[in-house]
Design an enzyme around this catalytic site. Structure first.
Site, PDB file in Angstrom:
ATOM      1  N   CYS A  59       0.864  -1.177   0.000  1.00 41.48           N
ATOM      2  CA  CYS A  59       0.000   0.000   0.000  1.00 41.48           C
ATOM      3  C   CYS A  59       0.903   1.230   0.000  1.00 41.48           C
ATOM      4  CB  CYS A  59      -0.945  -0.014   1.207  1.00 41.48           C
ATOM      5  SG  CYS A  59      -0.127  -0.154   2.803  1.00 41.48           S
ATOM      6  N   SER A  60       0.341   2.392   0.191  1.00 43.23           N
ATOM      7  CA  SER A  60       1.127   3.622   0.097  1.00 43.23           C
ATOM      8  C   SER A  60       2.286   3.652   1.093  1.00 43.23           C
ATOM      9  CB  SER A  60       0.221   4.842   0.321  1.00 43.23           C
ATOM     10  OG  SER A  60      -0.731   4.932  -0.706  1.00 43.23           O
TER      11      SER A  60
ATOM     12  N   TRP B 100       2.712  -0.700   5.730  1.00 42.12           N
ATOM     13  CA  TRP B 100       2.563  -1.509   6.953  1.00 42.12           C
ATOM     14  C   TRP B 100       1.110  -1.667   7.399  1.00 42.12           C
ATOM     15  CZ3 TRP B 100       6.379   2.637   7.933  1.00 42.12           C
ATOM     16  CH2 TRP B 100       5.778   3.885   8.115  1.00 42.12           C
ATOM     17  N   ASP B 101       0.154  -1.325   6.559  1.00 44.77           N
ATOM     18  CA  ASP B 101      -1.249  -1.477   6.927  1.00 44.77           C
ATOM     19  C   ASP B 101      -1.928  -2.538   6.063  1.00 44.77           C
ATOM     20  OD1 ASP B 101      -1.323   0.439   9.019  1.00 44.77           O
ATOM     21  OD2 ASP B 101      -1.360   2.042   7.556  1.00 44.77           O
TER      22      ASP B 101
END
Length: 323
Positions: free
Chosen positions: A89-90, A93-94
């Site tokens: 993702c951007s 870590w999510d």
């Protein structure tokens, strides 16, 4: 474009042969936080029966869950077809941790055991650098609320969705997931404290705190799933239905305060390890203050340097000539 300038964003496919980018359209942490807040408003009101499902739908929680599970299915399908998959993702870590962990859970039955799930969480969230202190708002008064988001809780909810559809595939039950969710927030154990492995070493968590997994192991029998039927010869991956009509509200977690469900809630309110929590917050305050002081020093240096140069040039111009 802004994300790319900051080293985030996504790759240019022109630089990668035989590769394609597929966006999963999973909402960012701010939308997830808002959806969770609406869900909590609903869950803390046991007398609200008339428009329960209307409010559940308006929270968009299950809609976001559907996107997450759809993404996990796509990854599993690609891997089983022999296609290499890069997930990010951007920030990294999510949704990255969520999707990677869910895909592995669906592919490998080891991660559907108590021991395997512990390994999965440790490597995909803890060691990978999921920011538990920020996302779980352990000390949100210090760090603000804009970075808070129930990313890890959402992952556990996604695991519950797989579990409730195929319960015989899991060694653990829903209370096992609820226990992990509870202790991700209560700061009783060191497992989910801090934002990185570096911080864990800095605060000496291994020496100062007890591991959640030790606590889980001491209550192992209560977390076993009586419907579990392991198949050592199974080679097929699991697939979960991501259609909203097949998703369920995780009642053991979200409705645990409702009188009708309190008897199902197998976790007693624990006493927080207050001595370490106070120490941890104090150390973190000192670290934040030190960073603030360093920032002020650098800003002062940046602001003063041009001024000093101008002053030196002015002084040279004012010196009397020898002639």
């Amino acid at each position: 474009m802004a994300n790319r300038v900051n080293g985030k964003g996504f790759e240019n496919t022109e630089n990668y042969r035989n590769a394609k980018i597929e966006f999963l359209d999973i909402e960012n942490i701010h939308h997830i936080r808002d959806a969770h807040a609406k869900l909590l408003t609903l869950s803390y009101n046991p007398d609200n029966n008339n428009n329960f499902y209307t409010q559940l739908d308006s929270s968009k929680w299950l809609q976001i869950m559907s996107l997450l599970l759809t993404g996990a299915n796509k990854i599993v399908r690609s891997v089983k077809e022999g296609i290499s998959v890069l997930i990010h993702c951007s920030d990294g870590w999510d949704r990255t941790s969520q999707l990677s962990a869910l895909a592995q859970l669906l592919i490998d039955p080891y991660y559907r055991t108590i021991e395997g799930f512990k390994v999965l969480v440790e490597k995909e969230f803890v060691a990978f650098g999921h920011q538990f202190t920020l996302r779980c708002a352990h000390i949100n008064k210090l760090l603000g609320d804009k970075e808070r988001a129930p990313i890890f809780l959402q992952f556990l909810d996604a695991v519950f969705q797989v579990y409730q559809q195929q319960p015989a595939e899991f060694e653990f039950n829903s209370e096992f997931l609820a226990a992990i969710a509870y202790h991700a927030y209560d700061c009783r154990f060191g497992t989910f404290l801090t934002n990185s492995e570096q911080d864990k070493l800095l605060f000496k968590l291994q020496e100062e705190t007890v591991s959640l997994w030790s606590f889980i192991e001491s209550k192992r029998e209560s977390y076993l799933n009586i419907f579990y039927t392991p198949d050592e010869n199974r080679k097929e991956a699991l697939y979960v239905s991501a259609q909203i009509r097949n998703l369920k509200l995780w009642e053991e977690w979200y409705l645990k305060h409702w009188p009708s469900l309190k008897r199902l809630w197998g976790i007693n309110e624990p006493e927080v390890n207050r001595n370490f929590t106070v120490k941890f917050i104090s150390m973190l305050k000192e670290e934040l203050l030190a960073k603030d002081e360093r920032i002020k020093e650098l800003e002062a240096l940046l602001n003063n340097t041009p001024k000093e140069i101008v002053e030196e040039e002015t002084k040279e111009q004012e010196l009397p000539s020898d002639s």
